[in-house]
Design a protein around this motif. Structure first.
Motif, PDB file in Angstrom:
ATOM      1  N   SER A  48       0.831  -1.207   0.000  1.00 11.33           N
ATOM      2  CA  SER A  48       0.000   0.000   0.000  1.00 11.33           C
ATOM      3  C   SER A  48       0.865   1.257   0.000  1.00 11.33           C
ATOM      4  O   SER A  48       0.526   2.256  -0.652  1.00 11.33           O
ATOM      5  CB  SER A  48      -0.959   0.004   1.199  1.00 11.33           C
ATOM      6  N   SER A  50       3.687   1.517  -1.476  1.00  9.68           N
ATOM      7  CA  SER A  50       4.249   1.637  -2.830  1.00  9.68           C
ATOM      8  C   SER A  50       3.284   2.291  -3.818  1.00  9.68           C
ATOM      9  O   SER A  50       3.694   2.694  -4.910  1.00  9.68           O
ATOM     10  CB  SER A  50       4.655   0.251  -3.362  1.00  9.68           C
ATOM     11  N   LEU A  51       2.010   2.411  -3.437  1.00 10.95           N
ATOM     12  CA  LEU A  51       1.052   3.120  -4.285  1.00 10.95           C
ATOM     13  C   LEU A  51       1.336   4.617  -4.317  1.00 10.95           C
ATOM     14  O   LEU A  51       0.892   5.321  -5.227  1.00 10.95           O
ATOM     15  CB  LEU A  51      -0.382   2.901  -3.776  1.00 10.95           C
ATOM     16  N   TYR A  52       2.086   5.102  -3.315  1.00 12.42           N
ATOM     17  CA  TYR A  52       2.289   6.543  -3.161  1.00 12.42           C
ATOM     18  C   TYR A  52       3.747   6.962  -3.231  1.00 12.42           C
ATOM     19  O   TYR A  52       4.036   8.106  -3.599  1.00 12.42           O
ATOM     20  CB  TYR A  52       1.685   7.005  -1.823  1.00 12.42           C
ATOM     21  N   ASN A  54       8.108   5.487  -3.860  1.00  3.88           N
ATOM     22  CA  ASN A  54       8.969   4.438  -4.418  1.00  3.88           C
ATOM     23  C   ASN A  54      10.026   3.926  -3.447  1.00  3.88           C
ATOM     24  O   ASN A  54      10.663   2.901  -3.716  1.00  3.88           O
ATOM     25  CB  ASN A  54       9.670   4.958  -5.685  1.00  3.88           C
ATOM     26  N   ASP A 188      -8.389   7.832   0.741  1.00  4.05           N
ATOM     27  CA  ASP A 188      -7.636   6.659   0.294  1.00  4.05           C
ATOM     28  C   ASP A 188      -7.334   5.726   1.463  1.00  4.05           C
ATOM     29  O   ASP A 188      -7.401   4.504   1.330  1.00  4.05           O
ATOM     30  CB  ASP A 188      -6.331   7.088  -0.374  1.00  4.05           C
ATOM     31  N   ASN A 302      -5.589   6.715  -7.104  1.00  2.00           N
ATOM     32  CA  ASN A 302      -4.711   6.151  -8.134  1.00  2.00           C
ATOM     33  C   ASN A 302      -4.966   4.653  -8.254  1.00  2.00           C
ATOM     34  O   ASN A 302      -4.045   3.847  -8.204  1.00  2.00           O
ATOM     35  CB  ASN A 302      -3.242   6.433  -7.811  1.00  2.00           C
ATOM     36  N   GLN A 304      -5.503   2.715 -10.580  1.00  2.00           N
ATOM     37  CA  GLN A 304      -4.826   1.970 -11.648  1.00  2.00           C
ATOM     38  C   GLN A 304      -3.527   1.347 -11.130  1.00  2.00           C
ATOM     39  O   GLN A 304      -3.111   0.282 -11.595  1.00  2.00           O
ATOM     40  CB  GLN A 304      -4.506   2.888 -12.835  1.00  2.00           C
ATOM     41  N   ASN A 305      -2.881   2.012 -10.160  1.00  2.00           N
ATOM     42  CA  ASN A 305      -1.614   1.510  -9.630  1.00  2.00           C
ATOM     43  C   ASN A 305      -1.795   0.346  -8.658  1.00  2.00           C
ATOM     44  O   ASN A 305      -0.819  -0.252  -8.222  1.00  2.00           O
ATOM     45  CB  ASN A 305      -0.867   2.642  -8.911  1.00  2.00           C
ATOM     46  N   ALA A 306      -3.040   0.048  -8.305  1.00  2.41           N
ATOM     47  CA  ALA A 306      -3.292  -1.017  -7.334  1.00  2.41           C
ATOM     48  C   ALA A 306      -3.423  -2.391  -7.988  1.00  2.41           C
ATOM     49  O   ALA A 306      -3.768  -3.364  -7.316  1.00  2.41           O
ATOM     50  CB  ALA A 306      -4.559  -0.703  -6.536  1.00  2.41           C
ATOM     51  N   LYS A 307      -3.100  -2.473  -9.281  1.00  7.57           N
ATOM     52  CA  LYS A 307      -3.269  -3.741  -9.998  1.00  7.57           C
ATOM     53  C   LYS A 307      -2.428  -4.861  -9.389  1.00  7.57           C
ATOM     54  O   LYS A 307      -2.882  -5.999  -9.263  1.00  7.57           O
ATOM     55  CB  LYS A 307      -2.904  -3.560 -11.474  1.00  7.57           C
ATOM     56  N   HIS A 308      -1.191  -4.542  -8.993  1.00  9.85           N
ATOM     57  CA  HIS A 308      -0.330  -5.586  -8.427  1.00  9.85           C
ATOM     58  C   HIS A 308      -0.880  -6.097  -7.095  1.00  9.85           C
ATOM     59  O   HIS A 308      -0.738  -7.262  -6.756  1.00  9.85           O
ATOM     60  CB  HIS A 308       1.102  -5.075  -8.250  1.00  9.85           C
TER      61      HIS A 308
END
Length: 321
Positions: A48, A50-52, A54, A188, A302, A304-308
């Motif tokens: 979680s 890593s969604l925000y 790096n 979020d 975001n 779309q970034n939660a796909k993983h």
């Protein structure tokens, strides 16, 4: 990504000594943490976060604090359950003794707060508010679980609330915690928390189902253990609610039996479950909570970034052990 984060988590756990003297106090902590497991909670914190941001490596020590709290609850749960084994190894109270397990669990919780205390001041208060709420809810769930053991009947709603508190809330915290550390908005953070709570309920229901219907060769432990102990799982509660006439008599006969063949009881109760279509009913309920959880991810700014994150949960949903 998942393997990388798990590697970082394991390396941090090996590095963390928790304390030195007396050895008899701190050795059980290191032993418990080294027993392994899926490391879901620290992994969820890392995913979680890593969604925000790096720089996931920077928050791994805090993710490990979540794993330490989880293991503290397990250490004390094992005492209450009189469990001889944890992940195939002797539980702390069996390898040492009950008093040591209680005290080691206590100091493990202290170490969790010590690990959190390294956070910068602007985030520490927010983390402690959310964590303390979570910790209290986990204790409430464990108390309800113990009370259910001595009750003749438990409703589906009561059971779902119990596993929400005992399992779902900590997964929800793990995800919200990562978002909080990463600078996620309140909206979020709430979406991540709700996602974790719902999939946590789904995971526990899947465990209930696996205990009866798992492939024995893949399960890694006794199939039908919940049936033998008359544990009030979703499957038993549903069967008691649905059973009529002969099926109800048959089910109650096995629930009240004192002398029986383990294999015969598991086979007979499973047969009642099959006649009532309890397996498909449970699988539908599992899917309901996972779908409800995944819908929460769509609320993320975001998403779309939660796909993983979704892909990883999809894999866990299909597990057979």
């Amino acid at each position: 990504m998942v393997e990388k984060y798990l590697s970082l988590i394991e390396a941090e756990i090996k590095k963390e000594k928790f304390g030195n003297q007396p050895k008899s106090l701190y050795e059980p902590l290191r032993y418990m943490m080294a027993l392994g497991g899926k490391r879901l909670r620290p992994l969820f914190t890392a995913l979680s976060y890593s969604l925000y941001r790096n720089d996931v490596r920077e928050i791994i020590p805090y993710a490990v604090a979540v794993e330490a709290f989880h293991n503290f609850t397990l250490m004390h749960d094992d005492i209450m359950d009189k469990a001889p084994l944890r992940r195939g190894k002797a539980t702390v109270h069996e390898r040492w003794n009950v008093n040591t397990a209680i005290l080691s669990g206590d100091v493990m919780l202290v170490k969790v707060y010590e690990m959190f205390s390294q956070l910068e001041g602007s985030k520490l208060r927010d983390v402690l508010v959310v964590f303390n709420h979570c910790a209290a809810k986990v204790c409430e769930g464990q108390q309800l679980d113990m009370e259910f053991e001595n009750r003749k009947s438990v409703s589906e709603a009561e059971y779902l609330e119990m596993i929400k508190l005992k399992t779902g809330v900590l997964l929800g915290f793990s995800l919200e915690f990562g978002g909080l550390l990463g600078g996620a908005s309140h909206a979020d953070r709430e979406a991540l928390r709700d996602f974790g709570i719902n999939i946590g309920i789904g995971f526990q229901l899947k465990d209930d189902w696996l205990d009866v219907y798992a492939d024995k060769e893949k399960f890694g432990k006794q199939v039908g253990g919940d049936i033998l102990s008359n544990k009030k799982t979703f499957l038993l509660i549903s069967a008691l609610e649905k059973a009529k006439r002969n099926k109800k008599v048959e089910l109650n006969k096995w629930l009240s039996a004192n002398n029986f063949s383990n294999a015969e009881k598991v086979k007979a109760v499973t047969s009642v479950y099959d006649s009532l279509q309890i397996s498909s009913l449970t699988e539908k309920k599992i899917k309901h909570f996972f779908d409800k959880g995944f819908a929460c991810l769509d609320r993320l700014s975001n998403f779309q970034n939660a796909k993983h994150l979704k892909n990883y949960i999809d894999g866990l949903m299909k597990r057979e052990a």
